[in-house]
Design a protein around this motif. Structure first.
Motif, short mmCIF file in Angstrom:
data_model
loop_
_atom_site.label_atom_id
_atom_site.label_comp_id
_atom_site.label_asym_id
_atom_site.label_seq_id
_atom_site.Cartn_x
_atom_site.Cartn_y
_atom_site.Cartn_z
N CYS A 164 -3.85 -2.23 18.64
CA CYS A 164 -3.79 -3.15 17.31
C CYS A 164 -5.44 -3.58 16.92
O CYS A 164 -5.99 -3.58 15.99
CB CYS A 164 -2.98 -4.41 17.31
SG CYS A 164 -1.38 -3.68 17.80
N VAL B 190 -7.93 -9.35 9.36
CA VAL B 190 -7.00 -9.06 8.30
C VAL B 190 -7.42 -8.30 7.38
O VAL B 190 -8.37 -8.36 6.61
CB VAL B 190 -6.50 -10.30 7.61
CG1 VAL B 190 -5.40 -10.09 6.42
CG2 VAL B 190 -5.83 -11.42 8.78
N PHE B 191 -6.76 -7.17 7.13
CA PHE B 191 -7.26 -6.17 6.03
C PHE B 191 -6.83 -6.62 4.66
O PHE B 191 -7.62 -6.45 3.78
CB PHE B 191 -6.49 -4.84 6.28
CG PHE B 191 -7.02 -4.15 7.21
CD1 PHE B 191 -8.01 -3.35 7.06
CD2 PHE B 191 -6.69 -3.88 8.65
CE1 PHE B 191 -8.69 -2.13 7.98
CE2 PHE B 191 -7.21 -3.05 9.74
CZ PHE B 191 -8.12 -2.38 9.48
N THR B 192 -5.63 -7.22 4.63
CA THR B 192 -5.37 -7.18 3.09
C THR B 192 -5.88 -8.41 2.35
O THR B 192 -5.83 -9.69 2.98
CB THR B 192 -3.73 -7.50 3.18
OG1 THR B 192 -3.08 -6.40 3.90
CG2 THR B 192 -3.02 -7.73 2.03
N GLU C 88 5.63 -4.81 11.68
CA GLU C 88 4.47 -5.40 12.60
C GLU C 88 4.19 -6.81 12.02
O GLU C 88 4.15 -7.10 10.96
CB GLU C 88 3.27 -4.56 12.33
CG GLU C 88 3.48 -3.14 12.85
CD GLU C 88 2.27 -2.28 12.58
OE1 GLU C 88 1.68 -2.11 11.40
OE2 GLU C 88 1.62 -1.59 13.32
N PHE C 89 3.83 -7.62 13.10
CA PHE C 89 3.64 -9.15 12.85
C PHE C 89 2.17 -9.32 13.43
O PHE C 89 1.73 -8.86 14.37
CB PHE C 89 4.56 -9.73 13.61
CG PHE C 89 5.83 -9.99 13.00
CD1 PHE C 89 6.37 -10.84 11.98
CD2 PHE C 89 7.08 -9.31 13.51
CE1 PHE C 89 7.48 -10.50 11.36
CE2 PHE C 89 8.05 -9.05 13.06
CZ PHE C 89 8.45 -9.93 11.96
N THR D 66 0.93 -1.34 -0.17
CA THR D 66 0.17 0.05 -0.04
C THR D 66 1.01 1.08 -0.24
O THR D 66 2.03 1.23 0.57
CB THR D 66 -0.94 -0.03 1.26
OG1 THR D 66 -0.29 -0.33 2.31
CG2 THR D 66 -2.12 -0.87 1.00
N GLY E 242 2.61 -7.91 17.27
CA GLY E 242 3.97 -7.19 17.76
C GLY E 242 4.43 -6.38 16.73
O GLY E 242 4.16 -6.19 15.68
N CYS F 263 -8.48 -1.31 16.05
CA CYS F 263 -8.02 -0.92 14.64
C CYS F 263 -8.47 -1.68 13.54
O CYS F 263 -8.94 -1.48 12.78
CB CYS F 263 -6.75 -0.05 14.54
SG CYS F 263 -6.65 1.25 13.19
N HIS F 264 -7.93 -3.02 14.03
CA HIS F 264 -8.23 -4.22 13.14
C HIS F 264 -9.83 -4.58 13.11
O HIS F 264 -10.31 -5.42 12.28
CB HIS F 264 -7.29 -5.17 13.26
CG HIS F 264 -6.10 -5.02 12.41
ND1 HIS F 264 -5.59 -5.75 11.58
CD2 HIS F 264 -5.07 -4.05 12.83
CE1 HIS F 264 -4.50 -5.22 11.11
NE2 HIS F 264 -4.15 -4.17 12.03
N ARG G 182 4.02 0.85 2.31
CA ARG G 182 4.13 -0.31 3.23
C ARG G 182 3.95 -1.90 2.29
O ARG G 182 3.58 -1.71 1.28
CB ARG G 182 2.80 -0.59 3.87
CG ARG G 182 2.63 0.55 5.05
CD ARG G 182 1.60 1.68 4.41
NE ARG G 182 1.48 2.73 5.50
CZ ARG G 182 0.60 2.89 6.28
NH1 ARG G 182 -0.30 1.62 6.54
NH2 ARG G 182 0.41 3.72 7.15
N LYS H 246 4.06 -6.64 8.46
CA LYS H 246 3.91 -5.55 7.47
C LYS H 246 4.87 -4.43 7.86
O LYS H 246 5.35 -4.04 9.00
CB LYS H 246 2.48 -4.85 8.09
CG LYS H 246 2.29 -3.57 7.42
CD LYS H 246 0.99 -3.07 7.67
CE LYS H 246 0.93 -1.59 7.71
NZ LYS H 246 -0.45 -0.87 8.36
#
Ligand code: HEC
Ligand code: HEC
Length: 322
Positions: free
Chosen positions: A292, A305-307, A254-255, A195, A272, A295-296, A204, A232
């Motif tokens: 986290c 998961v966004f992606t 980020e994991f 992104t 993390g 926001c997710h 990203r 990410k």
């Protein structure tokens, strides 16, 4: 002959008489300082071509002071100052300065400014191609997405190569406050998405481990199987002279590590974040990961998961080549 002389005399008389009428006085004399953070050559051009009508400083020629020309000139100045007053430049927020410069450039290129009837008489206000080039270059440089210097690109390239080889950080990286361990191996995973955030100038890249990639292939992604890991990474963006974008300074990684049982309390994922080149674990307390999850949350029915994986983005080929 005699009639003509009288006619001229009468005209002259009217002209002299007119000089007793003059437009409302406006302040011409207040010095307008150079525009802050604007190069000298740009300042000079704007002062010569625009300040007469767009600042507190007006240099009237003798012919501007004669009635009826002064009425016209005064109304130009009055309207011009109302529309745009460069003497207030130093009080404007940055965004206003930039948009004013863009707007001005447009007015110049469209031939509206300086007002043609004015520059016809005041030839010094006319802009030649060279001056227009100088202004253009300056206005382009104001764009937040400006091309990087070569040196910057070189050091970014260097950093990227170090990152690829895993040499950015040799010493042990501390675990996240919730106990999640850093996974150095993610650099060898597949990039599943990228992104490009134009708004804040970051780029990203999201990597998935083998389990993630297999799940994508088998369309087995809701929920994601245990063992799935996403990484990410966020980089600063650098714009090359040709307009293409590449990675600049490394910001963070980020994991999300999937284990439905082990990470039950945190929606089945271990979270993390490690920041900067020294990979400092992010978060003060063990439950920092609420941030986290919060926001997710919009992705609750897609296993947080966004992606949605998107193959063969240019980054993927770039990473593969290394
Ligand atoms: C002879 C006076 C005069 C000169 C010289 C002049 N302008 Fe103007 N300008 C005006 C007037 C009057 C207006 C308002 C009316 C209009 O928009 O046409 C104006 C409007 C503008 C506006 C629009 C402002 C707004 O908010 O609508 C911009 C931008 C502008 N001028 C830029 C410039 C630039 C840049 C120069 C120099 C290259 C310049 N002008 C030279 C008289 C002048
Ligand atoms: C401000 C909102 C926000 C916060 C806070 C946030 N994320 Fe994300 N995260 C996103 C968005 C949006 C994406 C989708 C990719 C993108 O746009 O960058 C994403 C994507 C990810 C991904 C890639 C997988 C996916 O969902 O697409 C990981 C891994 C990730 N985030 C980890 C974390 C971790 C760990 C934290 C907490 C330390 C965190 N995120 C906090 C908004 C957030």
């Amino acid at each position: 002959m005699k009639n003509k002389n009288i006619f001229v005399l009468v005209l002259f008389g009217i002209f002299i008489g007119l000089q007793f009428f003059s437009p409302e006085k406006i302040d011409h004399g207040t010095n307008t300082p150079n525009l802050m953070n604007v190069p000298q050559d740009v300042n000079t051009i704007l002062r010569t071509s625009c300040f007469d009508c767009h600042s507190s400083e007006t240099h009237l020629r003798w012919y501007d002071k004669i009635t009826p020309a002064n009425f016209l000139v005064n109304s130009h100045i009055k309207e011009g100052r109302e529309a745009l007053d460069f003497s207030k430049w130093n009080t404007w927020p940055k965004a206003q300065r930039i948009s004013t410069m863009y707007y001005s450039m447009n007015k110049i290129l469209s031939g509206e400014m300086p007002i043609p009837s004015y520059s016809a008489v005041h030839s010094s206000a006319k802009l030649d191609d060279k001056q227009i080039e100088i202004l253009k270059k300056y206005v382009l440089s104001l764009s937040p997405r400006k091309p990087a210097e070569n040196l910057q690109l070189q050091s970014a390239e260097q950093q990227y190569n170090l990152w690829i080889k895993g040499e950015l950080k040799k010493s042990a990286v501390k675990p996240s406050p919730n106990g999640l361990n850093y996974i150095p191996d993610y650099r060898n995973w597949k990039a599943v998405s990228t992104t490009d955030r134009f708004d804040n100038g970051t780029m990203r890249i999201i990597f998935g481990n083998d389990i993630a990639v297999k799940a994508i292939r088998n369309k087995n992604t809701n929920p994601w199987p245990d063992g799935t890991v996403f990484a990410k990474t966020a980089w600063k963006q650098l714009i090359k002279q040709d307009g293409s974008i590449s990675t600049g300074e490394f910001l963070q990684v980020e994991f999300m590590v999937k284990d439905a049982e082990k990470y039950k309390k945190t929606k089945g994922w271990g979270w993390g974040r490690w920041k900067g080149n020294d990979l400092k674990p992010y978060g003060e307390t063990h439950d920092f990961d609420n941030e986290c999850i919060e926001c997710h949350k919009p992705m609750t029915n897609r296993d947080y998961v966004f992606t949605s994986p998107l193959y063969l983005i240019s980054q993927l080929t770039k990473i593969k080549k290394q």
